[in-house]
Design an enzyme around this catalytic site. Structure first.
Site, PDB file in Angstrom:
ATOM      1  N   ASP A 156      11.134 -33.700   0.467  1.00 17.82           N
ATOM      2  CA  ASP A 156       9.879 -33.621  -0.297  1.00 17.82           C
ATOM      3  C   ASP A 156      10.126 -33.394  -1.777  1.00 17.82           C
ATOM      4  O   ASP A 156       9.209 -33.490  -2.580  1.00 17.82           O
ATOM      5  CB  ASP A 156       9.028 -32.442   0.192  1.00 17.82           C
ATOM      6  CG  ASP A 156       8.700 -32.556   1.656  1.00 17.82           C
ATOM      7  OD1 ASP A 156       8.304 -33.654   2.062  1.00 17.82           O
ATOM      8  OD2 ASP A 156       8.846 -31.559   2.368  1.00 17.82           O
ATOM      9  N   ASP A 203       3.156 -32.284   3.626  1.00 21.44           N
ATOM     10  CA  ASP A 203       4.303 -32.606   4.458  1.00 21.44           C
ATOM     11  C   ASP A 203       4.022 -31.956   5.810  1.00 21.44           C
ATOM     12  O   ASP A 203       3.189 -31.068   5.904  1.00 21.44           O
ATOM     13  CB  ASP A 203       5.554 -32.021   3.798  1.00 21.44           C
ATOM     14  CG  ASP A 203       6.734 -32.012   4.726  1.00 21.44           C
ATOM     15  OD1 ASP A 203       6.994 -33.069   5.312  1.00 21.44           O
ATOM     16  OD2 ASP A 203       7.377 -30.965   4.861  1.00 21.44           O
ATOM     17  N   ASP A 232       8.106 -28.684   1.774  1.00 21.87           N
ATOM     18  CA  ASP A 232       9.156 -27.661   1.783  1.00 21.87           C
ATOM     19  C   ASP A 232      10.568 -28.200   1.827  1.00 21.87           C
ATOM     20  O   ASP A 232      11.498 -27.484   1.502  1.00 21.87           O
ATOM     21  CB  ASP A 232       8.957 -26.729   2.977  1.00 21.87           C
ATOM     22  CG  ASP A 232       9.410 -27.384   4.261  1.00 21.87           C
ATOM     23  OD1 ASP A 232       9.110 -28.579   4.429  1.00 21.87           O
ATOM     24  OD2 ASP A 232      10.063 -26.731   5.067  1.00 21.87           O
ATOM     25  N   CYS A 258       0.822  -1.199   0.000  1.00 23.51           N
ATOM     26  CA  CYS A 258       0.000   0.000   0.000  1.00 23.51           C
ATOM     27  C   CYS A 258       0.861   1.255   0.000  1.00 23.51           C
ATOM     28  O   CYS A 258       2.080   1.176   0.099  1.00 23.51           O
ATOM     29  CB  CYS A 258      -0.890   0.011   1.232  1.00 23.51           C
ATOM     30  SG  CYS A 258       0.097  -0.059   2.732  1.00 23.51           S
ATOM     31  N   CYS A 318       2.904   1.665   3.013  1.00 23.81           N
ATOM     32  CA  CYS A 318       4.088   0.803   3.062  1.00 23.81           C
ATOM     33  C   CYS A 318       5.272   1.523   2.439  1.00 23.81           C
ATOM     34  O   CYS A 318       6.379   1.478   2.953  1.00 23.81           O
ATOM     35  CB  CYS A 318       3.866  -0.478   2.266  1.00 23.81           C
ATOM     36  SG  CYS A 318       2.415  -1.367   2.743  1.00 23.81           S
TER      37      CYS A 318
END
Lengths: 52, 738
Positions: free
Chosen positions: B641, B457, B637, B53, B56
């Site tokens: 995996d 996971d 992650d 925004c 920000c």
């Protein structure tokens, strides 16, 4: 219909100015951060004095 | 971002001021010369996934401006990045801390890895062609309206000539992307969508010049430029979606700037990973990730292997312990002798697997490709049979037959088809990007829409990998006070969690003196003249519990176990209930212990879970499900995996995942919140429906317009109407995505 000899060049010229403005905007990278620029105009940070 | 890649090396602020004065650009300003000669000048690039925004922008820029040594900073909200001009003394870590202080998560980016210049240039090139096509389309349209409303004789010819003078250069300039890709297709021996497009552009232009020269009634200049415009629009949208995804994916690759601290004759030198050789000594600080595979030669500590194996319990590491790249060092500094670095390290061994999977995914035929395969021959067939029929019917009137054939090509030209997919995908991926999901792969959304089984996971995916104390209330207050005092002296994740929990519970730490952290074991100190310890079970002579725990021994009674569970990722429950509501079957598979996996599965309502799974078992499970005809979405992650992520129909990994896992997955979760996965599944199905609807809409227009064209009743006006109406309907339909 002689008016066309003026009107057509005039309308093309006007369109051409628009195109040139677009090309200029593109060359100066004004389309790089559209979301940021849209938000930046709303900030009040430098409303009272220019950014140093 | 763009400022960083600006070939002139000018910052954007200067750019704006300079462009107002063209002469200044030619002569380098004193300012710029000063900037170039300044040796201590550095440009840092940080990614800001949470920026969204106007506030920000000013918060971030003000916070950075307050840092000593920062000359200027600029946030790019579109790419969610900030580029900072600073003196060489300013480090990225320092800025990341400052940004964390004002509430923004930031990551360092390696500016060298970000090769966005090329895509940037392509994007600007397409936009330029689009702008030119738009200018011509508007002007030619104005002239054409006069012809359609009945201009006669010399006026009509004049208007046609002027239209031609505008349209021909436009088609030559703006049509280049199509001509180039059609030519590449012809050379490779296949006819894509671009061949009928190019043919229609060329044929329409040629027949129009011929007709104008012969003072004919119909010229298709307006249709040619309109085709160019709408198709370029689709092309540009497509390019932009890809460019945003690509730059963000490169950003993620650049996130982990690979450096290691090497010990050379006792001195610590920071070096890029690529320059590290087998046999070097590497120092890893507590909290740091192992940059290489190696054997510990000095120091004791604990290492967190959860990214590699899924175990949530830290493992002891001392001399002779073998560690692999990607593990996190928790308590004490370790010195490693390198056994494998860079491409040979265990982290990179997954690369082959990932490459295999990537090629499998490119073999997926998208809806657009299926439509093109079916459509492209049909268009040619229609156009040529119309030509043949009218040649025969009129007894060899070439001009009439070519006219009909061109009109058919123009009308059937996939204007709406060219927009149908890019418009929907742009709209959907923009929406998902705002929710914190990055679509890395062009076909990922379509594949996600087909998913019926979701495999999760555990460690690092459903949980954050940050522990929470579970049994604080079971211990007497005095014991907790001692434990809290000991825990506050350490930065070990379990100790930090314990100290936080005690503080939250309003417990004042007891007075413990002579606090000393024994890396790899725990913390000890003196409490009322007695030696007290908080740490590993073996160090406290305690029996190890099945769960993650740390032990307190005060010398009186049995050692006390403080047990921990992994904190759930925010939005995990929401994501799971959303996916269950959508009728997908869910499974949990983890490399962790049965107790930990079962507890989490029950908490989240998984009916089906597997614990202690090896990486090969994970991918085997995914493959089995695929063989049973299921379409699997894998969410994971870790390195363990990666193979499963690659084997799945479509895969999602969080931004905190390892490089290899992120490379293997199609969609990356940028924020911490997981609830977006439920939305993604819903939006992907909507996307697919909209794409099919769009194909239907453009087909409907064709069904009406093609017979007109075939019998020779399609005037340029009808062609223009059909083309613009279908393109507009398709675009509007794409925007209906919620």
């Amino acid at each position: 219909m002689e008016i066309l000899t003026y009107l057509i060049p005039v309308s093309l010229l006007l369109g051409g100015i628009g195109l040139a403005a677009f090309v200029w905007a593109l060359k100066t990278r004004q389309f790089d951060d559209p979301a940021g620029d849209a938000s930046r105009i709303l900030t009040k940070d430098w409303d009272d004095r220019p950014k140093p | 971002m763009t400022a960083a890649l600006d070939p002139n090396g000018l910052s954007e602020v200067e750019h704006a001021s300079l462009s107002a004065c063209p002469a200044c650009v030619a002569a380098p300003s004193a300012e710029r010369i000063a900037q170039l000669s300044r040796p201590d000048h550095a440009r840092l690039m940080l990614s800001l996934p949470a920026a969204h925004c106007a506030a920000c922008i000013s918060t971030v820029e003000t916070a950075l401006a307050a840092v000593a040594g920062v000359q200027s900073s600029r946030v790019n909200l579109t790419l969610k990045r900030v580029s900072v001009d600073a003196e060489a003394a300013v480090t990225a870590d320092q800025l990341i801390k400052v940004l964390a202080g004002v509430g923004y998560e930031a990551h360092e980016l390696d500016a060298g890895l970000l090769s966005a210049t090329e895509t940037d240039r392509q994007g600007r090139d397409l936009l330029m062609r689009l702008g030119v096509a738009f200018f011509s389309m508007m002007n030619v349209m104005l002239l054409s309206v006069a012809v359609w409303s009945g201009a006669e004789g010399i006026t009509r010819d004049l208007f046609h000539w002027i239209s031609g003078a505008i349209a021909i250069p436009t088609v030559l300039f703006s049509g280049q992307p199509f001509f180039r890709s059609a030519w590449a297709g012809v050379k490779a021996g296949r006819l894509g969508m671009d061949f009928p497009i190019s043919l229609a552009l060329v044929l329409a232009s040629c027949i129009s010049i011929f007709e104008t020269w012969k003072s004919g009634h119909h010229a298709y200049f307006d249709a040619a430029v309109m085709l160019c415009f709408f198709l370029l629009l689709g092309r540009y949208l497509d390019h932009r979606t890809r460019a945003v995804a690509r730059s963000a994916a490169e950003e993620l690759a650049a996130l982990e700037v690979p450096r290691a601290v090497v010990l050379v004759e006792g001195a610590e030198i920071t070096r890029p990973i690529s320059e590290i050789a087998v046999g070097d000594l590497v120092r890893v600080r507590p909290g740091g990730r192992m940059p290489v595979d190696g054997v510990v030669v000095d120091g004791t500590s604990e290492v967190d292997r959860s990214l590699l194996t899924g175990e949530s319990l830290p493992v002891f590491a001392g001399p002779e312990t073998v560690v692999s790249a990607g593990e996190v060092n928790l308590t004490g500094p370790l010195t490693l002798r390198v056994t494998a670095a860079g491409k040979d390290s265990s982290l990179h061994r997954m690369a082959d697997l990932v490459a295999v999977a990537e090629s499998a995914k490119t073999r997926y035929t998208t809806l657009a490709e299926r439509a093109a395969n079916w459509y492209s021959p049909l268009v040619h067939l229609l156009s040529f049979s119309a030509f043949g029929f009218w040649m025969w019917k009129t007894g060899g009137d070439l001009r009439f037959a070519v006219n009909i054939s061109a009109a058919t090509l123009i009308i059937t030209c996939p204007c709406a088809l060219g927009l149908a997919v890019p418009a929907v995908v742009t709209s959907a991926s923009g929406r998902l990007f705002r929710k914190g999901l990055l679509i890395k792969h062009g076909t990922a959304l379509e594949r996600l829409a087909e998913v019926d089984t979701v495999v999760f996971d555990k460690t690092g995916t459903l949980t954050m990998g940050t522990p929470e104390v579970t049994n604080l209330a079971e211990h007497p207050r005095a014991a907790v006070e001692v434990a809290a005092a000991l825990a506050m002296a350490s930065s070990h994740p379990l100790a930090t969690a314990l100290a936080d929990a005690a503080r939250a519970g309003g417990i004042h730490p007891a007075r413990v003196e002579d606090l000393r952290e024994v890396p790899g074991y725990g913390i000890e100190g003196l409490w009322r003249g007695q030696k007290v310890r908080l740490g590993r079970a073996s160090w406290c002579q305690a029996d190890e519990a099945a769960m993650t725990a740390t032990y307190l021994c005060t010398g009186e009674g049995r050692p006390r176990a403080f047990t921990f569970t992994d904190r759930l990722r925010p939005g995990a429950e929401a994501a799971i209930s959303a996916l269950t509501a959508q009728g997908k079957s869910l499974r949990l598979i983890s490399g962790d212990t049965e107790a930990a996996v079962a507890a989490l599965a029950r908490r989240l309502g998984f009916a089906d879970w597997t614990s202690g799974a090896l990486p090969a078992e994970k991918s085997a499970l995914v493959r089995d499900l695929t063989l049973q005809g299921r379409r699997v979405l894998m969410v994971g992650d870790g390195l363990n995996d990666t193979a499963a992520l690659a084997a799945a129909h479509v895969s999602i990994s969080p931004a905190s995942a390892l490089d290899a896992a992120r490379a293997a997955s199609d969609i990356v979760l940028l924020g911490q919140d997981m609830a977006a996965i439920g939305d993604a599944a819903r939006i992907s199905r909507q996307t697919r429906r909209r794409i099919i609807e769009n194909f239907g809409l453009s087909a409907a227009y064709n069904v009406i317009a093609v017979p007109l064209a075939l019998v020779g009743a399609a005037t340029p006006l009808a062609a223009a109407l059909a083309m613009s109406l279908s393109s507009i309907t398709v675009s509007l339909n794409s925007l209906r995505l919620k």
